[in-house]
Scaffold this active site. Structure first.
Site, short mmCIF file in Angstrom:
data_model
loop_
_atom_site.label_atom_id
_atom_site.label_comp_id
_atom_site.label_asym_id
_atom_site.label_seq_id
_atom_site.Cartn_x
_atom_site.Cartn_y
_atom_site.Cartn_z
N HIS A 1 0.85 -1.19 0.00
CA HIS A 1 0.00 0.00 0.00
C HIS A 1 0.87 1.23 0.00
CE1 HIS A 1 -3.19 2.80 1.04
NE2 HIS A 1 -4.03 1.86 0.66
N ASP B 1 -7.89 -5.22 -0.16
CA ASP B 1 -8.44 -5.84 -1.37
C ASP B 1 -8.08 -7.30 -1.51
OD1 ASP B 1 -9.92 -3.75 -2.34
OD2 ASP B 1 -8.13 -2.71 -2.98
#
Ligand code: CMC
Length: 430
Positions: free
Chosen positions: A307, A364
């Site tokens: 991320h 996700d």
């Protein structure tokens, strides 16, 4: 403003720039007058070090793994709120009273139907059209059908546009799926919650009774809450960017949906299941793909890992991981894709390459698996992300329009590195 300044020396010039301090002690140098004072602009590829706005909506600290909506820790919101309540909090800044929440729910419920004429838009799309493209197109078309709520400067029109956007997006999302499988559209039912309603619009058929599984409703509610806002991410920045031209909410959100679709943003949940299926088709050769991801000469990346902001465990992933494991236990132990996902999670969390780079499974990774367990087809995964992110987009759009100092069109500059002035060559001589 803190009253502090920083002195910058540029050639023979010395300029003083103000330092602003955020609620959590973040310190930023305000540079909006830098060019006027010195002729210089700043360059920041990918905006990795650029604050594009001040905002009161979401605080996140990627180093410490903190995420708060309007000051409330995400863990508490996830445990104690439902998605509609979270949307209210994000958009209006405060937790609603029982009465405010009921009025908000009613304002949304009353607007969930689509103009019948909009059905012809769906009918025109080919059956294999990607639902993100449909979602963006049909949300954009709301600006044609909802012309009495297009003016962001009019407080009543702004509010009606917000209710309409929240109400119609699940309907559009579910209709896009029904269209793709050739089933009749299922309308919303006012007695159901936001998430129950979405599942029944997706999976019910007129010939049978449909009861959404409470585990699935709970997981969906949680996922939508966890996706609801995340600061100035790519799609939210897009909504602000487009909205800054004073265009209506529907067009701004339509642009945000396009930005979300990419695999490096919201498209990662679909890309993650595609990756697991590809590994499964290649004899479950996980080691090969982990080696590829680690190879500095290969662009291959493990989807659902890493991320930009979180260099610690993503707090959203921490919450959803447990739900994901619970659903796996109860509903789908046998599926080889799920077994592979669990194996990959374990390997990546113990491999020095991922540990050193602090590449943890992101939200996700787990959301893709949960959507698959719920039975949502993978091309709809990013649509679900869009449903979740909608309150955040709306909150930022509204915040921008109500900014005390007024709104300014977003217009970054650039460093031109192309040809210097050249002599034009006529076509015949080229
Ligand atoms: N697999 C393998 N290596 C990776 C990965 C990955 N998924 N992500 C980053 N790296 C490596 C990268 O190669 C680099 O290595 P080195 O230092 O040796 O060059 C290092 O980690 C730092 O990567 P980066 O590209 O500088 O990180 P970034 O902050 O620019 O990228 C990211 C963040 C999310 C785009 C990236 O981690 C990625 O591509 N992940 C896969 C896609 C994904 O899951 N996206 C969803 C993000 S969460 C949802 C959302 O908020 O949109």
């Amino acid at each position: 403003m803190s009253g502090e300044t920083v002195k910058l020396q540029l050639g023979g010039l010395e300029v003083e720039l103000p330092i602003l301090v955020g609620t959590e002690g973040e310190r930023v140098i305000e540079i909006d007058k830098l060019r006027a004072m010195t002729g210089y602009i700043t360059l920041d590829d990918g905006y990795a070090n650029t604050g594009s706005t001040t905002s009161e909506i979401t605080y996140l600290d990627g180093e410490k793994g903190i995420l708060r909506y309007r000051g409330y820790p995400i863990e508490e919101i996830a445990e104690r709120c439902d998605f509609t309540e979270t949307a209210y909090l994000l958009i209006y800044g405060e937790l609603p009273t029982a009465e405010e929440l009921e009025t908000f729910r009613k304002s949304i419920r009353a607007r969930s139907l689509l103009h019948e004429g909009m059905k012809t838009i769906f009918a025109g799309f080919p059956p294999d059209a990607h639902p993100m493209a449909i979602l963006s197109a049909v949300v954009g078309a709301l600006a044609i059908y909802c012309r009495d709520s297009l003016d962001p400067a009019d407080p009543r029109q702004r509010e009606v546009a917000i209710f309409r956007m929240l109400a119609k997006m699940p309907t559009i999302a579910a209709f896009s799926y029904k269209q793709s499988i050739g089933q009749p559209f299922i309308y919303s039912q006012n007695k159901l919650s936001y998430c129950q309603n979405f599942l029944q619009m997706m999976f019910a058929v007129p010939s049978e009774r449909y009861e959404p599984d409470p585990d699935f409703v709970h997981a969906l509610n949680l996922l939508l809450i966890l996706h609801a806002d995340h600061g100035q991410n790519c799609s939210t920045s897009t909504v602000r960017m487009v909205g800054s031209s004073t265009v209506n909410l529907f067009s701004s959100v339509s642009a945000g949906i396009c930005a979300l679709w990419g695999a490096l943003h919201g498209g990662a949940n679909e890309a993650c299941i595609n990756m697991l299926e590809a590994i499964h088709a290649d004899n479950d050769n996980l080691g090969k793909y982990i080696d590829l991801a680690k190879d500095p000469n290969d662009d291959y990346r493990l989807m659902g890992f890493g991320h930009r902001v979180y260099k610690n465990y993503d707090p959203r992933a921490k919450i959803i991981k447990e739900v994901c494991h619970g659903l796996l236990e109860k509903h789908s132990r046998e599926d080889p894709i799920f077994e592979l996902a669990q194996e990959l999670e374990e390997v990546a969390l113990s491999d020095p390459y991922f540990i050193e780079r602090r590449l943890y499974p992101n939200v996700d990774f787990y959301s893709g698996i949960i959507y698959k367990i719920i039975g949502i087809p993978k091309q709809m995964f990013t649509v679900l992300f869009a449903l979740g992110r909608l309150p955040g987009w709306i909150a930022h759009w509204r915040e921008m329009h109500l900014a005390p100092g007024g709104m300014r069109i977003h217009r970054p500059r650039q460093l031109y590195t192309g040809s210097a002035q050249r002599k034009f060559v006529p076509l015949i001589k080229r």
